[in-house]
Scaffold this motif. Structure first.
Motif, PDB file in Angstrom:
ATOM      1  N   GLY A   5       0.998  -1.185  -0.057  1.00 12.93           N
ATOM      2  CA  GLY A   5       0.074  -0.546   0.216  1.00 12.93           C
ATOM      3  C   GLY A   5       1.164   1.273   0.141  1.00 12.93           C
ATOM      4  O   GLY A   5       0.694   2.642   0.509  1.00 12.93           O
ATOM      5  N   MET A   6       2.176   1.093   0.089  1.00 14.42           N
ATOM      6  CA  MET A   6       2.852   2.296  -0.122  1.00 14.42           C
ATOM      7  C   MET A   6       3.242   2.415  -1.343  1.00 14.42           C
ATOM      8  O   MET A   6       3.897   1.394  -1.773  1.00 14.42           O
ATOM      9  CB  MET A   6       3.897   1.939   0.939  1.00 14.42           C
ATOM     10  CG  MET A   6       3.281   1.601   2.752  1.00 14.42           C
ATOM     11  SD  MET A   6       5.008   1.219   3.241  1.00 14.42           S
ATOM     12  CE  MET A   6       6.012   1.895   3.547  1.00 14.42           C
TER      13      MET A   6
ATOM     14  N   HIS B 200       9.436  -8.122 -10.767  1.00 17.92           N
ATOM     15  CA  HIS B 200       9.083  -9.254 -10.848  1.00 17.92           C
ATOM     16  C   HIS B 200       9.402 -10.774 -10.575  1.00 17.92           C
ATOM     17  O   HIS B 200       8.433 -11.028 -10.664  1.00 17.92           O
ATOM     18  CB  HIS B 200       8.386  -9.009 -11.604  1.00 17.92           C
ATOM     19  CG  HIS B 200       7.842  -7.548 -12.081  1.00 17.92           C
ATOM     20  ND1 HIS B 200       6.107  -7.900 -10.999  1.00 17.92           N
ATOM     21  CD2 HIS B 200       7.928  -6.393 -12.342  1.00 17.92           C
ATOM     22  CE1 HIS B 200       5.954  -6.686 -11.062  1.00 17.92           C
ATOM     23  NE2 HIS B 200       6.855  -5.847 -11.969  1.00 17.92           N
ATOM     24  N   ALA B 201      10.808 -10.854 -10.459  1.00 19.51           N
ATOM     25  CA  ALA B 201      11.353 -12.005 -10.151  1.00 19.51           C
ATOM     26  C   ALA B 201      12.042 -11.909  -9.356  1.00 19.51           C
ATOM     27  O   ALA B 201      13.679 -10.781  -9.301  1.00 19.51           O
ATOM     28  CB  ALA B 201      12.011 -13.007 -11.813  1.00 19.51           C
TER      29      ALA B 201
ATOM     30  N   GLY C 200       3.870 -15.285  -7.000  1.00 22.26           N
ATOM     31  CA  GLY C 200       3.156 -15.812  -8.107  1.00 22.26           C
ATOM     32  C   GLY C 200       2.109 -14.849  -8.307  1.00 22.26           C
ATOM     33  O   GLY C 200       2.757 -13.335  -9.364  1.00 22.26           O
ATOM     34  N   LYS C 201       1.012 -14.778  -9.339  1.00 21.12           N
ATOM     35  CA  LYS C 201       0.211 -13.809 -10.154  1.00 21.12           C
ATOM     36  C   LYS C 201      -0.731 -12.757  -8.488  1.00 21.12           C
ATOM     37  O   LYS C 201      -1.039 -13.544  -7.977  1.00 21.12           O
ATOM     38  CB  LYS C 201      -0.087 -14.236 -11.511  1.00 21.12           C
ATOM     39  CG  LYS C 201      -0.410 -14.265 -12.548  1.00 21.12           C
ATOM     40  CD  LYS C 201       0.375 -14.100 -13.172  1.00 21.12           C
ATOM     41  CE  LYS C 201       1.275 -14.174 -14.675  1.00 21.12           C
ATOM     42  NZ  LYS C 201       2.496 -13.912 -14.668  1.00 21.12           N
ATOM     43  N   ASN C 202      -0.667 -11.104  -9.346  1.00 20.72           N
ATOM     44  CA  ASN C 202      -1.625 -10.678  -8.305  1.00 20.72           C
ATOM     45  C   ASN C 202      -1.528 -11.181  -6.393  1.00 20.72           C
ATOM     46  O   ASN C 202      -2.487 -12.141  -6.246  1.00 20.72           O
ATOM     47  CB  ASN C 202      -3.622 -11.141  -9.193  1.00 20.72           C
ATOM     48  CG  ASN C 202      -3.946 -10.252  -8.039  1.00 20.72           C
ATOM     49  OD1 ASN C 202      -3.275  -9.121  -7.440  1.00 20.72           O
ATOM     50  ND2 ASN C 202      -5.098 -10.071  -8.206  1.00 20.72           N
ATOM     51  N   ILE C 203      -0.813 -10.829  -6.156  1.00 21.24           N
ATOM     52  CA  ILE C 203      -0.257 -11.980  -4.621  1.00 21.24           C
ATOM     53  C   ILE C 203      -1.413 -10.597  -3.424  1.00 21.24           C
ATOM     54  O   ILE C 203      -1.418  -9.630  -3.727  1.00 21.24           O
ATOM     55  CB  ILE C 203       1.545 -10.979  -4.277  1.00 21.24           C
ATOM     56  CG1 ILE C 203       1.885 -12.247  -5.252  1.00 21.24           C
ATOM     57  CG2 ILE C 203       1.525 -11.524  -3.224  1.00 21.24           C
ATOM     58  CD1 ILE C 203       3.599 -11.937  -5.228  1.00 21.24           C
ATOM     59  N   GLN C 204      -2.263 -11.914  -3.437  1.00 25.91           N
ATOM     60  CA  GLN C 204      -3.047 -11.404  -2.235  1.00 25.91           C
ATOM     61  C   GLN C 204      -3.795 -10.081  -2.965  1.00 25.91           C
ATOM     62  O   GLN C 204      -4.155  -9.601  -2.709  1.00 25.91           O
ATOM     63  CB  GLN C 204      -2.149 -10.825  -0.855  1.00 25.91           C
ATOM     64  CG  GLN C 204      -1.319 -12.576  -0.394  1.00 25.91           C
ATOM     65  CD  GLN C 204      -2.602 -13.165  -0.023  1.00 25.91           C
ATOM     66  OE1 GLN C 204      -2.809 -13.221   0.637  1.00 25.91           O
ATOM     67  NE2 GLN C 204      -1.758 -14.697  -0.199  1.00 25.91           N
ATOM     68  N   GLY C 205      -4.196 -10.107  -4.197  1.00 20.97           N
ATOM     69  CA  GLY C 205      -5.069  -9.414  -4.512  1.00 20.97           C
ATOM     70  C   GLY C 205      -4.754  -8.311  -4.990  1.00 20.97           C
ATOM     71  O   GLY C 205      -5.098  -6.916  -4.905  1.00 20.97           O
ATOM     72  N   THR C 206      -3.177  -8.096  -4.356  1.00 22.54           N
ATOM     73  CA  THR C 206      -2.643  -6.322  -4.931  1.00 22.54           C
ATOM     74  C   THR C 206      -1.987  -6.065  -6.382  1.00 22.54           C
ATOM     75  O   THR C 206      -1.907  -4.782  -6.466  1.00 22.54           O
ATOM     76  CB  THR C 206      -1.286  -6.335  -3.861  1.00 22.54           C
ATOM     77  OG1 THR C 206      -0.165  -7.629  -4.325  1.00 22.54           O
ATOM     78  CG2 THR C 206      -1.590  -6.334  -2.521  1.00 22.54           C
ATOM     79  N   GLY C 207      -2.111  -7.093  -7.065  1.00 24.50           N
ATOM     80  CA  GLY C 207      -1.885  -6.623  -7.981  1.00 24.50           C
ATOM     81  C   GLY C 207      -0.563  -6.942  -8.595  1.00 24.50           C
ATOM     82  O   GLY C 207       0.050  -6.703  -9.509  1.00 24.50           O
TER      83      GLY C 207
ATOM     84  N   ILE D  26       9.290  -7.662  -0.867  1.00 28.70           N
ATOM     85  CA  ILE D  26       9.423  -5.683  -0.843  1.00 28.70           C
ATOM     86  C   ILE D  26      10.405  -5.089  -1.190  1.00 28.70           C
ATOM     87  O   ILE D  26      10.185  -4.224  -1.636  1.00 28.70           O
ATOM     88  CB  ILE D  26       9.439  -5.868   1.157  1.00 28.70           C
ATOM     89  CG1 ILE D  26       8.600  -6.274   1.477  1.00 28.70           C
ATOM     90  CG2 ILE D  26       9.512  -4.318   1.515  1.00 28.70           C
ATOM     91  CD1 ILE D  26       8.556  -6.329   2.991  1.00 28.70           C
ATOM     92  N   ALA D  27      11.612  -6.149  -1.215  1.00 31.99           N
ATOM     93  CA  ALA D  27      12.474  -5.400  -2.657  1.00 31.99           C
ATOM     94  C   ALA D  27      12.365  -4.729  -4.005  1.00 31.99           C
ATOM     95  O   ALA D  27      12.761  -4.125  -4.312  1.00 31.99           O
ATOM     96  CB  ALA D  27      13.904  -6.144  -2.645  1.00 31.99           C
ATOM     97  N   GLY D  28      10.979  -6.139  -4.496  1.00 37.51           N
ATOM     98  CA  GLY D  28      10.495  -6.282  -5.138  1.00 37.51           C
ATOM     99  C   GLY D  28       9.652  -4.776  -5.664  1.00 37.51           C
ATOM    100  O   GLY D  28       9.725  -4.248  -6.755  1.00 37.51           O
ATOM    101  N   LEU D  29       8.993  -5.069  -4.804  1.00 37.92           N
ATOM    102  CA  LEU D  29       7.908  -3.531  -4.811  1.00 37.92           C
ATOM    103  C   LEU D  29       8.637  -2.511  -4.820  1.00 37.92           C
ATOM    104  O   LEU D  29       8.169  -1.927  -5.751  1.00 37.92           O
ATOM    105  CB  LEU D  29       7.203  -3.614  -3.149  1.00 37.92           C
ATOM    106  CG  LEU D  29       5.954  -4.507  -3.279  1.00 37.92           C
ATOM    107  CD1 LEU D  29       5.463  -4.648  -1.984  1.00 37.92           C
ATOM    108  CD2 LEU D  29       5.013  -3.911  -3.815  1.00 37.92           C
ATOM    109  N   ALA D  30       9.564  -1.664  -3.706  1.00 37.20           N
ATOM    110  CA  ALA D  30      10.576  -1.441  -4.256  1.00 37.20           C
ATOM    111  C   ALA D  30      11.122  -0.683  -5.340  1.00 37.20           C
ATOM    112  O   ALA D  30      11.456   0.434  -5.086  1.00 37.20           O
ATOM    113  CB  ALA D  30      11.482  -1.065  -2.526  1.00 37.20           C
ATOM    114  N   VAL D  31      11.642  -1.737  -5.886  1.00 41.52           N
ATOM    115  CA  VAL D  31      11.836  -1.328  -7.781  1.00 41.52           C
ATOM    116  C   VAL D  31      11.421  -2.081  -9.037  1.00 41.52           C
ATOM    117  O   VAL D  31      12.537  -1.585  -9.452  1.00 41.52           O
ATOM    118  CB  VAL D  31      13.534  -2.027  -7.182  1.00 41.52           C
ATOM    119  CG1 VAL D  31      14.581  -1.260  -6.235  1.00 41.52           C
ATOM    120  CG2 VAL D  31      13.489  -3.318  -7.567  1.00 41.52           C
TER     121      VAL D  31
END
Ligand SMILES: Cc1cc2nc3c(=O)[nH]c(=O)nc-3n(C[C@H](O)[C@H](O)[C@H](O)COP(=O)(O)O)c2cc1C
Ligand code: SF4
Ligand code: FES
Lengths: 160, 437
Positions: free
Chosen positions: B43-44, B124-125, B155-162, B116-121
């Motif tokens: 959410g950030m 996706h792998a 995987g895809k769309n982790i916990q509905g976060t997209g 979290i590192a994936g979200l930050a930069v």
């Protein structure tokens, strides 16, 4: 070349793990897993892995010679690795190594006459706080005394 | 599984799940605030995630201590190329065995750190490069990864976060040099582990020639706690310029060797006496290596008043390093220690550049002869000169890693080298054996 269904499944998964056109990345893990099944990296395996990842056998040979865990000659069924690096040394890892050599009558990277047990003096294997440590194939044994080593080796002899 | 008793002096932030029943399972993880940080991070904004990591003062736990938030901010997030997360689980620095317990006892913490590192930069792998000897840990990680996929945490769309993220394990095959980040990336691409020329750094050109975040296992494992409880709380655990705790491996001549999670800035004396139960057989400390055999060796006098953090060790001209503390008592032969350390670097030198390939080989030969009683007085200076000639002149830091401990030993324990002269047997060996435990 045919492999066990488990190994084939492993290969499939590995070949799908890397970005398109980057299947060469699977080479080293494939060699590691295949070596466990075959006992060593054979010429046939080199050709097969080369074909599957899309490189020449020469390229596979060039890479595998760099890595200490990949070997062209078969080791014993049980490969006993004794760490003598600094943390183990401070806990008498060197004496343990000498003891292992004496007990088995073989030296570094040698195999017993029956082909069952091989020995290797290895570098730090990530067991430094529980030294001295050995690995039998992939299994760790910690705080190994000469007596404990005798028991482990006798146990292997019985299993063999 | 834990291989040593925990200590009441630990501050268990990364290791708090160790010892819980089924600590490696998703159920235990979720029941103990697992993946809470991922939900929060999802959410950030990416900048906000990186900001928290910067505030936490987290520094890389693989040895070099580079600030993690800063490293992540170097990734060109808007680049059209895919970005990758790479975990350095090569753990081969002599004296170091902490990434092993982190993966074995809490694999989901590492997975969450990667997410979290994936979200930050915007990666996706991710790839976890695990040393070949740690085969059982590849199985532990594969099992945890499979469980995470099954329950929608990878995987895809982790916990509905997209957010999509795939994570893979990759086996090494025995090579210390492959722990060096650029050699690791070569190895990940199916090549010999020869380091790359830098710049460009991996943040810009890394795995598969794409922008890459490459960190140590412990570094990623600290990230969930940082996002969950805030960067400031993590920073407050440590010292002003370095936040959090350090997984510390006590090895060598202590009564209670083991891996312990200690706050950064923990006093060395208390660590040896209370956490480690003191030196074996009531002996005195002779030499101390703060974080793996690549660090300059400190004398007992030099570590008086020292604390386990980057600055305290830098003031003493050593390094905090990887967390592999090596403790040597007064009965240790320092010539033998120098020899064994050099044998390692000579074995592991990739051979690419001459000062390292030749320097380590010659030093190994001289030290072998010296320890056997065949040394000459001029050899003592030669050992120092050879080491100094390697420092700063090699293609990657392995050359320095070989030179630094050697130089510090020959300078600080010169008397012990003199005691080996004139064919005298090693004064610490009785009946051909080293007197240790
Ligand atoms: C010869 C050599 C070996 C290294 N081995 C490791 C290792 O086993 N694990 C590790 O995390 N870092 C190792 N490093 C450090 C890495 O190059 C890199 O700095 C680190 O993985 C970055 O992650 P961090 O910032 O989280 O520490 C090694 C460096 C050198 C020069
Ligand atoms: S310093 Fe040593 S390990 Fe590094 S590139 Fe040169 S030869 Fe290879
Ligand atoms: S020194 Fe032996 S396992 Fe690390």
């Amino acid at each position: 070349m045919t492999f066990s269904p488990q190994l084939e499944a492993r290969f499939d998964k590995l070949l799908k793990s890397y970005p398109p056109g980057r299947q060469r990345s699977a080479m080293i893990p494939m060699l590691m897993y295949a070596q466990d099944e075959l006992g060593s990296v054979t010429d046939e395996l080199v050709d097969e892995v080369a074909r599957r990842v899309g490189v020449t056998p020469l390229q596979v040979n060039e890479v595998l010679s760099y890595y200490s865990m990949l070997h062209r000659k078969p080791l014993g069924k049980y490969h006993v690795q004794v760490c003598t690096n600094i943390s183990c040394l401070l806990c008498d890892g060197d004496k343990l190594w000498e003891h292992a050599c004496k007990k088995l009558g073989i030296g570094h990277k040698e195999v017993t006459a029956d082909g069952q047990i091989s020995l290797e003096e290895v570098e730090c294997m990530g067991a430094c706080s529980w030294a001295p440590a050995i690995q039998v194939n992939y299994d760790f044994e910690h705080f190994v005394t000469p007596e404990k080593l005798d028991q482990i080796l006798d146990g292997l002899r019985k299993k063999a | 599984m834990l291989y040593n008793e925990p200590s009441p002096l630990e501050t268990r932030v990364l290791s708090f799940r160790f010892g819980l029943p089924n600590s490696a399972t998703l159920d235990t993880y979720l029941a103990t605030r697992g993946y809470e940080a991922f939900r929060k991070a999802a959410g950030m904004k990416p900048e906000e995630i990186i900001e928290q990591v910067k505030i936490s003062n987290l520094r890389g736990r693989g040895g070099a201590g580079f600030p993690t938030g800063m490293k992540w901010s170097f990734v060109p997030r808007t680049s059209p190329k895919p970005k990758y997360i790479v975990v350095n689980a090569d753990e081969s620095e002599p004296g170091t065995c902490k990434d092993r317990v982190l993966m074995e006892n809490d694999p989901h913490q590492l997975i969450e750190g990667c997410l979290i590192a994936g979200l930050a930069v915007d990666a996706h792998a991710g790839y976890i490069y695990i040393r070949g000897e740690y085969r059982y840990l590849i199985e532990v990680m594969d099992k945890a990864i499979a469980e995470a996929y099954e329950k929608g945490w990878l995987g895809k769309n982790i916990q509905g976060t997209g957010f999509d993220f795939d994570l893979y394990t990759h086996s090494g095959a025995g090579a210390y040099e492959c722990g060096e980040e650029s050699a690791l990336l070569e190895s990940l691409e199916g090549k010999r582990g020869i380091p790359r020329i830098r710049p460009p750094f991996p943040a810009v050109v890394g795995a598969f020639q794409c922008p890459t975040v490459l960190n140590n296992v412990e570094t990623y494992c600290a990230v969930p706690a940082i996002l969950r409880d805030g960067g400031a709380a993590f920073a407050a655990l440590g010292v002003p310029k370095a936040g959090g705790t350090k997984m510390t491996c006590l090895t060598g001549h202590v009564n209670k060797p083991g891996v312990y999670e200690l706050r950064l800035g923990f006093p060395v004396k208390q660590m040896i006496e209370e956490v480690g139960g003191g030196i074996r057989q009531g002996r005195k400390l002779k030499a101390f290596i703060p974080g793996g055999s690549s660090c300059p060796v400190l004398t007992a006098k030099e570590v008086e008043g020292a604390t386990m953090d980057y600055d305290s060790m830098a003031q003493r001209k050593s390094m905090l390093g990887s967390g592999g503390v090596i403790i040597m008592d007064e009965e240790t032969c320092m010539v033998k220690a120098a020899l064994r350390i050099m044998r390692f670097y000579a074995h592991e030198s990739c051979g690419w550049c001459i000062p390292c390939r030749e320097g380590t080989t010659w030093l190994r030969k001289i030290l072998t002869r010296f320890h056997a009683g065949g040394g000459t007085r001029s050899d003592i200076d030669l050992i120092g000169d050879l080491s100094r000639n390697m420092l700063g002149r090699t293609f990657c830091p392995l050359g320095d890693a070989a030179a630094m401990p050697t130089l510090s030993i020959v300078e600080k324990f010169r008397g012990e080298f003199e005691d080996h002269l004139n064919g005298k047997p090693c004064p610490f060996e009785r009946a051909g054996e080293m007197v240790t435990a």
